[in-house]
Write an enzyme that holds these catalytic residues in place. Structure first.
Site, PDB file in Angstrom:
ATOM      1  N   GLY A  89       7.482  -1.712   9.925  1.00  0.00           N
ATOM      2  CA  GLY A  89       8.707  -1.856  10.747  1.00  0.00           C
ATOM      3  C   GLY A  89       9.215  -3.221  11.041  1.00  0.00           C
ATOM      4  CB  THR A  90       9.295  -6.140   8.888  1.00  0.00           C
ATOM      5  OG1 THR A  90       9.984  -5.605   7.235  1.00  0.00           O
ATOM      6  CG2 THR A  90       7.797  -6.547   8.642  1.00  0.00           C
ATOM      7  CG  ASN A  91      14.080  -3.726   7.060  1.00  0.00           C
ATOM      8  OD1 ASN A  91      15.021  -4.753   6.651  1.00  0.00           O
ATOM      9  ND2 ASN A  91      13.080  -3.636   6.024  1.00  0.00           N
ATOM     10  CG  MET A 137       8.332   5.501   3.244  1.00  0.00           C
ATOM     11  SD  MET A 137       9.445   4.543   2.109  1.00  0.00           S
ATOM     12  CE  MET A 137       8.919   2.798   2.359  1.00  0.00           C
ATOM     13  CB  ILE A 171      14.564  12.436   0.356  1.00  0.00           C
ATOM     14  CG1 ILE A 171      14.196  11.218  -0.274  1.00  0.00           C
ATOM     15  CG2 ILE A 171      15.891  12.687   0.187  1.00  0.00           C
ATOM     16  CD1 ILE A 171      14.008  11.226  -1.742  1.00  0.00           C
ATOM     17  CG  LEU A 172      15.636  13.288   6.794  1.00  0.00           C
ATOM     18  CD1 LEU A 172      16.240  12.645   7.941  1.00  0.00           C
ATOM     19  CD2 LEU A 172      14.437  14.053   7.233  1.00  0.00           C
ATOM     20  CG  ASN A 194      17.937   3.917   2.941  1.00  0.00           C
ATOM     21  OD1 ASN A 194      16.823   3.562   3.825  1.00  0.00           O
ATOM     22  ND2 ASN A 194      17.939   3.837   1.657  1.00  0.00           N
ATOM     23  CG  HIS A 213      16.670   0.992  -2.094  1.00  0.00           C
ATOM     24  ND1 HIS A 213      15.737   1.984  -2.353  1.00  0.00           N
ATOM     25  CD2 HIS A 213      17.056   0.409  -3.467  1.00  0.00           C
ATOM     26  CE1 HIS A 213      15.411   2.007  -3.292  1.00  0.00           C
ATOM     27  NE2 HIS A 213      16.337   0.992  -4.248  1.00  0.00           N
TER      28      HIS A 213
HETATM   29  C1  GAR Z   1      11.461  -2.056   2.981  1.00  0.00           C
HETATM   30  O1  GAR Z   1      11.427  -2.953   1.982  1.00  0.00           O
HETATM   31  C2  GAR Z   1      12.502  -1.148   2.854  1.00  0.00           C
HETATM   32  O2  GAR Z   1      13.672  -1.780   2.330  1.00  0.00           O
HETATM   33  C3  GAR Z   1      11.787  -0.006   1.812  1.00  0.00           C
HETATM   34  O3  GAR Z   1      10.698  -0.049   2.621  1.00  0.00           O
HETATM   35  C4  GAR Z   1      10.105  -1.020   3.206  1.00  0.00           C
HETATM   36  C5  GAR Z   1       9.671  -1.117   4.650  1.00  0.00           C
HETATM   37  O4  GAR Z   1       9.344  -2.265   5.284  1.00  0.00           O
HETATM   38  N1  GAR Z   1      12.412   1.239   1.902  1.00  0.00           N
HETATM   39  C6  GAR Z   1      12.416   1.772   0.666  1.00  0.00           C
HETATM   40  O5  GAR Z   1      11.729   1.637  -0.250  1.00  0.00           O
HETATM   41  C7  GAR Z   1      13.250   3.125   1.106  1.00  0.00           C
HETATM   42  N2  GAR Z   1      13.579   3.626  -0.023  1.00  0.00           N
HETATM   43  P1  GAR Z   1       9.411  -2.085   6.954  1.00  0.00           P
HETATM   44  O6  GAR Z   1       8.509  -1.027   7.427  1.00  0.00           O
HETATM   45  O7  GAR Z   1       8.575  -3.247   7.009  1.00  0.00           O
HETATM   46  O8  GAR Z   1      10.683  -2.269   7.449  1.00  0.00           O
END
Ligand code: GAR
Length: 210
Positions: free
Chosen positions: A14-16, A93, A95-96, A110, A112
Site C-alpha cells: 500500500g505505498t501507492n 493484483m 484482473i476484474l 490503475n 502499472h
Molecule cells: C506497485 O509497484 C504497483 O505499480 C504494482 O505493484 C506494486 C504495489 O505496491 N502493481 C502492479 O504490478 C499491477 N500490475 P504498493 O502496494 O506498495 O502500492
C-alpha cells in the site's frame, strides 16, 4: 465542485495508497476524498495504513469466490454501495472482468510499474515487471497510470514517467526507484486531474487539460 468518492483497491503493502493519503492531506486531490479502501487479502498492510488514517476498510477475499466473474460481481456491488465516483487500483493484483469495467467506464484507474506497452499484460505484476525489464536490458523504464478496461493494462493512458535503469540494478532497487520517482508522483496527479474534470477520452486516447 461536488466531492468525489474515491475507492482504492489494494492487495499488498500500500505505498501507492499512502501516496494518495498524503496527497489528500496536502489538498492535492482536488475534489476527491478517499472514502473506502478495499483489499483482496486480509493481511494486506495497506489496510493498516487506511485504518491509521481513519479510512473505512472492506475486504473481499479473492479465494472465497470460485471464479473471476462472481468475484467481479461482488466487487461491483460493493463499489455501488460505496457510491464510488473513482476507483483506483493501487497495487491491486486481481484482473476484474467486464462486470466491473462496464459498470464504471473511464472511472477506474490503475498504476502499472513500467512504460506501457512494455512489460505489461497478464503475468506482469509487482517484481516480475522489473525482472523482465532487467532481463531485456532496457535502459529506461518507469510507470504508467491508465484507465482500466476488461483487457489487462490496455486502457487509455493518462500519465507516464520515465526512470533510468542503472548498472547493477536488481528488481528490488529498480522497483524502489520507480515507485519513489514515478508511481508516487503520477498516481496522485492523475487522481487530481480526474477529480478536477480535466481528462477526456476520445477514440481510446486521453486528452488532458492542464
Ligand atoms: C506497485 O509497484 C504497483 O505499480 C504494482 O505493484 C506494486 C504495489 O505496491 N502493481 C502492479 O504490478 C499491477 N500490475 P504498493 O502496494 O506498495 O502500492
Amino acid at each position: 465542485m461536488n466531492t468525489k468518492n474515491i475507492c482504492v483497491l489494494v492487495s499488498g503493502g500500500g505505498t501507492n495508497l499512502q501516496a494518495l493519503i498524503d496527497a489528500e492531506k496536502r489538498g492535492e486531490l482536488g475534489s476527491g476524498k478517499i472514502t473506502c479502501v478495499i483489499a483482496s487479502k486480509t493481511d494486506a498492510y495497506a489496510l493498516e495504513r487506511a485504518r491509521t488514517n481513519g479510512i473505512k476498510t472492506r475486504i473481499l477475499i479473492r479465494k472465497e469466490y470460485s471464479d473471476i466473474a462472481s468475484y467481479s460481481k461482488a466487487m461491483r456491488d460493493i463499489l455501488f454501495e460505496e457510491k464510488a465516483d473513482l476507483i483506483v487500483y493501487a497495487g491491486f493484483m486481481t484482473i476484474l472482468d467486464e462486470n466491473v469495467c462496464d459498470a464504471f467506464p473511464n472511472k477506474m484507474i490503475n498504476v502499472h510499474p513500467a512504460l506501457i506497452p512494455s512489460f505489461c499484460g497478464k503475468g506482469f505484476y509487482g517484481l516480475h515487471v522489473h525482472e523482465a525489464a532487467l532481463t531485456k536490458g532496457v535502459k529506461v523504464s518507469g510507470a504508467t497510470v491508465h484507465f482500466v478496461t476488461a483487457e489487462c493494462d490496455a486502457g487509455p493512458i493518462i500519465l507516464q514517467k520515465a526512470v533510468e535503469v542503472k548498472n547493477g540494478d536488481t528488481p528490488e532497487t529498480l522497483q524502489k526507484r520507480i515507485m519513489e520517482n514515478a508511481e508516487w508522483k503520477i498516481l496522485p496527479k492523475a487522481v487530481q486531474l480526474f477529480c478536477d474534470g480535466k481528462i477526456t477520452v476520445k477514440d481510446g486516447v486521453t486528452i488532458i487539460k492542464e
